[in-house]
Write a protein that holds these residues in place. Structure first.
Motif, PDB file in Angstrom:
ATOM      1  N   GLN A  24       0.829  -1.210   0.000  1.00  0.00           N
ATOM      2  CA  GLN A  24       0.000   0.000   0.000  1.00  0.00           C
ATOM      3  C   GLN A  24       0.862   1.258   0.000  1.00  0.00           C
ATOM      4  O   GLN A  24       0.579   2.218  -0.706  1.00  0.00           O
ATOM      5  N   THR A  33       3.923   1.568  -1.146  1.00  0.00           N
ATOM      6  CA  THR A  33       4.574   1.660  -2.448  1.00  0.00           C
ATOM      7  C   THR A  33       3.597   2.175  -3.500  1.00  0.00           C
ATOM      8  O   THR A  33       3.953   3.040  -4.311  1.00  0.00           O
ATOM      9  N   LYS A  34       2.377   1.658  -3.465  1.00  0.00           N
ATOM     10  CA  LYS A  34       1.373   2.123  -4.424  1.00  0.00           C
ATOM     11  C   LYS A  34       1.072   3.607  -4.218  1.00  0.00           C
ATOM     12  O   LYS A  34       0.912   4.360  -5.184  1.00  0.00           O
ATOM     13  N   GLY A  35       0.989   4.042  -2.980  1.00  0.00           N
ATOM     14  CA  GLY A  35       0.731   5.454  -2.693  1.00  0.00           C
ATOM     15  C   GLY A  35       1.869   6.340  -3.206  1.00  0.00           C
ATOM     16  O   GLY A  35       1.636   7.389  -3.805  1.00  0.00           O
ATOM     17  N   LEU A  61       4.001   5.606  -5.608  1.00  0.00           N
ATOM     18  CA  LEU A  61       3.986   5.564  -7.070  1.00  0.00           C
ATOM     19  C   LEU A  61       2.880   6.442  -7.648  1.00  0.00           C
ATOM     20  O   LEU A  61       3.101   7.155  -8.637  1.00  0.00           O
ATOM     21  N   SER A  62       1.691   6.412  -7.041  1.00  0.00           N
ATOM     22  CA  SER A  62       0.601   7.244  -7.569  1.00  0.00           C
ATOM     23  C   SER A  62       0.923   8.730  -7.389  1.00  0.00           C
ATOM     24  O   SER A  62       0.617   9.542  -8.266  1.00  0.00           O
ATOM     25  N   ASN A  63       1.548   9.100  -6.261  1.00  0.00           N
ATOM     26  CA  ASN A  63       1.969  10.497  -6.072  1.00  0.00           C
ATOM     27  C   ASN A  63       3.001  10.907  -7.110  1.00  0.00           C
ATOM     28  O   ASN A  63       2.942  12.013  -7.659  1.00  0.00           O
ATOM     29  N   GLU A  84       3.450   9.572 -10.090  1.00  0.00           N
ATOM     30  CA  GLU A  84       2.805   9.650 -11.399  1.00  0.00           C
ATOM     31  C   GLU A  84       2.014  10.946 -11.543  1.00  0.00           C
ATOM     32  O   GLU A  84       2.024  11.582 -12.599  1.00  0.00           O
ATOM     33  N   ALA A  85       1.326  11.346 -10.490  1.00  0.00           N
ATOM     34  CA  ALA A  85       0.559  12.593 -10.540  1.00  0.00           C
ATOM     35  C   ALA A  85       1.496  13.791 -10.727  1.00  0.00           C
ATOM     36  O   ALA A  85       1.222  14.690 -11.535  1.00  0.00           O
ATOM     37  N   LYS A  86       2.618  13.801 -10.023  1.00  0.00           N
ATOM     38  CA  LYS A  86       3.597  14.888 -10.176  1.00  0.00           C
ATOM     39  C   LYS A  86       4.182  14.890 -11.590  1.00  0.00           C
ATOM     40  O   LYS A  86       4.388  15.942 -12.188  1.00  0.00           O
ATOM     41  N   ASP A 139       2.730  13.756 -14.325  1.00  0.00           N
ATOM     42  CA  ASP A 139       1.691  14.239 -15.250  1.00  0.00           C
ATOM     43  C   ASP A 139       1.552  15.763 -15.173  1.00  0.00           C
ATOM     44  O   ASP A 139       1.422  16.436 -16.207  1.00  0.00           O
TER      45      ASP A 139
END
Length: 184
Positions: A35, A37-39, A41-43, A45-47, A49
């Protein structure tokens, strides 16, 4: 003295504890680590983008600004041609460059005010115009010549202000030469 069997038992206990720790850490902490690691990675990816979007917007803004600068430069060249065309049209300018090629900017600038651009080679005569020497240093063969018949240009004028200054110098030299011819 401690018997060897106690050493062996304590060593075995350490390895058993290490195995149990690995087993518990691998199974119980796995969901928590996943969880996290996923958090992360999603942060990231958002940065990423947002950075791509910002980069794209900045590129568009730079392209708009470059177009505006080009348009402004064209307007300045038109103003220069209006200002100098009456005085410089039909005159000749000879250009000598270290590498032997006449710079495109100088040719365009002089043509915009109606001047004829002629590539100069050492030993030729430039008595009916002005010689532009585009070089870092004045060549030896030119140092003996009269200063008021040629202009030393260190760098090719790349901005409207530098181009305007060069045209002003050319105009002044032509006026000086014309005045000295009329006196004699």
């Amino acid at each position: 003295m401690i018997p060897f069997r106690y050493h062996l038992i304590s060593l075995a206990a350490i390895f058993v504890a290490l195995g149990v720790g690995i087993l518990l850490g691998g199974t119980a902490g796995h969901s928590w680590i996943t969880q996290g690691t996923k958090g992360i990675l999603s942060n990231m990816e958002a940065k990423y983008d947002r950075a791509l979007k910002s980069n794209h917007e900045l590129r568009q803004q730079i392209n708009r600004l470059l177009k505006e600068v080009a348009r402004s430069n064209q307007e300045v060249v038109q103003l220069m041609s209006i200002r100098y065309v009456d005085e410089l049209a039909g005159s000749k300018v000879y250009v000598w460059q270290e590498d032997g090629n006449v710079a495109e900017q100088i040719t365009q600038l002089m043509h915009s005010v109606g001047m004829e651009v002629i590539s100069y080679h050492e030993g030729n005569n430039w008595g009916d115009g002005v010689l532009l020497v585009v070089a870092r240093q004045v060549p030896l063969w030119l140092r003996e010549k009269q200063v008021n018949s040629w202009i030393h240009v260190v760098d090719v004028p790349d901005s409207p202000a530098k181009q305007w200054a060069l045209l002003e110098q050319v105009q002044n030299r032509l006026a000086e030469r014309k005045g000295s011819r009329e006196k004699s």
